[in-house]
Scaffold this motif. Structure first.
Motif, PDB file in Angstrom:
ATOM      1  N   LEU A  86      15.419   1.227 -11.564  1.00 10.40           N
ATOM      2  CA  LEU A  86      14.304   0.607 -11.119  1.00 10.40           C
ATOM      3  C   LEU A  86      13.223   2.010 -10.782  1.00 10.40           C
ATOM      4  O   LEU A  86      12.148   1.646 -10.387  1.00 10.40           O
ATOM      5  CB  LEU A  86      15.329   0.426  -9.905  1.00 10.40           C
ATOM      6  N   GLY A  87      14.027   3.707 -11.844  1.00 12.10           N
ATOM      7  CA  GLY A  87      12.733   4.168 -11.514  1.00 12.10           C
ATOM      8  C   GLY A  87      12.559   5.573 -10.504  1.00 12.10           C
ATOM      9  O   GLY A  87      12.148   6.398 -10.553  1.00 12.10           O
ATOM     10  N   PHE A  88      13.375   4.908  -9.414  1.00  6.05           N
ATOM     11  CA  PHE A  88      14.299   5.955  -8.505  1.00  6.05           C
ATOM     12  C   PHE A  88      14.067   7.790  -9.284  1.00  6.05           C
ATOM     13  O   PHE A  88      15.112   7.333  -9.835  1.00  6.05           O
ATOM     14  CB  PHE A  88      14.436   5.667  -7.877  1.00  6.05           C
ATOM     15  N   GLY A  94       0.932  -1.398   0.406  1.00  3.50           N
ATOM     16  CA  GLY A  94       0.239  -0.160   0.218  1.00  3.50           C
ATOM     17  C   GLY A  94       0.637   1.479  -0.130  1.00  3.50           C
ATOM     18  O   GLY A  94       0.749   2.514  -0.017  1.00  3.50           O
ATOM     19  N   ALA A  95       1.568   0.979  -0.078  1.00  7.70           N
ATOM     20  CA  ALA A  95       2.710   2.139   0.210  1.00  7.70           C
ATOM     21  C   ALA A  95       2.488   3.049  -1.201  1.00  7.70           C
ATOM     22  O   ALA A  95       2.602   3.100  -2.721  1.00  7.70           O
ATOM     23  CB  ALA A  95       4.258   1.994   0.390  1.00  7.70           C
ATOM     24  N   GLU A  96       2.587   4.734  -1.340  1.00  8.98           N
ATOM     25  CA  GLU A  96       2.493   5.516  -2.616  1.00  8.98           C
ATOM     26  C   GLU A  96       3.479   5.351  -3.310  1.00  8.98           C
ATOM     27  O   GLU A  96       3.785   5.702  -4.424  1.00  8.98           O
ATOM     28  CB  GLU A  96       1.530   6.395  -2.016  1.00  8.98           C
ATOM     29  N   VAL A  97       4.499   5.365  -2.451  1.00  8.08           N
ATOM     30  CA  VAL A  97       5.812   6.116  -2.567  1.00  8.08           C
ATOM     31  C   VAL A  97       7.051   5.349  -1.701  1.00  8.08           C
ATOM     32  O   VAL A  97       6.959   5.153  -0.631  1.00  8.08           O
ATOM     33  CB  VAL A  97       6.128   7.667  -2.601  1.00  8.08           C
ATOM     34  N   VAL A  98       8.285   5.226  -2.491  1.00  8.53           N
ATOM     35  CA  VAL A  98       9.264   4.977  -1.624  1.00  8.53           C
ATOM     36  C   VAL A  98      10.405   5.267  -1.611  1.00  8.53           C
ATOM     37  O   VAL A  98      11.097   5.877  -2.551  1.00  8.53           O
ATOM     38  CB  VAL A  98       9.714   3.006  -1.826  1.00  8.53           C
ATOM     39  N   ARG A 146      23.484   4.830  -8.658  1.00  6.94           N
ATOM     40  CA  ARG A 146      22.891   6.143  -9.184  1.00  6.94           C
ATOM     41  C   ARG A 146      22.208   5.103 -10.342  1.00  6.94           C
ATOM     42  O   ARG A 146      20.795   5.580 -10.744  1.00  6.94           O
ATOM     43  CB  ARG A 146      22.607   7.148  -9.786  1.00  6.94           C
ATOM     44  N   ARG A 147      22.691   4.461 -11.099  1.00  2.51           N
ATOM     45  CA  ARG A 147      22.388   3.670 -12.255  1.00  2.51           C
ATOM     46  C   ARG A 147      21.430   2.523 -11.497  1.00  2.51           C
ATOM     47  O   ARG A 147      20.133   2.636 -12.495  1.00  2.51           O
ATOM     48  CB  ARG A 147      23.260   3.090 -12.962  1.00  2.51           C
ATOM     49  N   VAL A 148      21.705   2.157 -10.758  1.00  2.00           N
ATOM     50  CA  VAL A 148      20.777   1.178 -10.311  1.00  2.00           C
ATOM     51  C   VAL A 148      19.379   2.053  -9.900  1.00  2.00           C
ATOM     52  O   VAL A 148      18.555   0.715 -10.313  1.00  2.00           O
ATOM     53  CB  VAL A 148      21.616   0.339  -9.267  1.00  2.00           C
TER      54      VAL A 148
END
Length: 107
Positions: A82-84, A60-64, A76-78
């Motif tokens: 992953l979409g961060f 249920g988290a909206e953001v991580v 940073r590349r990883v």
């Protein structure tokens, strides 16, 4: 600490890990993401980061969120893969020893 995820080799040695923490209740924050130097470049960092993130989002988290040192290009590349996305830039500084701090204030 809410949860840990890890990758072990066949002998049981820990190769990579990541933790789900919450500095703000209800907002998952990834911490302690680490890969053993001999195991780097094999996708373990991305795997543990994705696993902890996926678990938090499925619950249920909206953001991580996560934090990283600006000069950690590999991480940073990883994270970007992953979409961060970078939302906040900040920096930290070395604290002055107590004696130097007191001397600075009296001047």
């Amino acid at each position: 600490m809410v949860a840990w995820v890890g990758v072990r080799d066949a002998a049981g040695e820990l190769l990579a890990c990541a933790a789900h923490t919450e500095h703000v209740p209800g907002v998952p924050h990834l911490a302690s993401i680490a890969v053993h130097p001999a195991a780097r470049g094999q996708g373990f960092g991305g795997a543990v980061t994705a696993a902890v993130s996926r678990r938090a989002l499925q619950h249920g988290a909206e953001v991580v969120t996560l934090g990283m040192y600006a000069d950690n290009v590999a991480a940073r590349r990883v994270y970007q893969r992953l979409g961060f996305h970078c939302r906040h830039h900040w920096s930290s500084r070395r604290l002055l020893p107590a004696a130097a701090d007191t001397a600075d204030r009296s001047a």
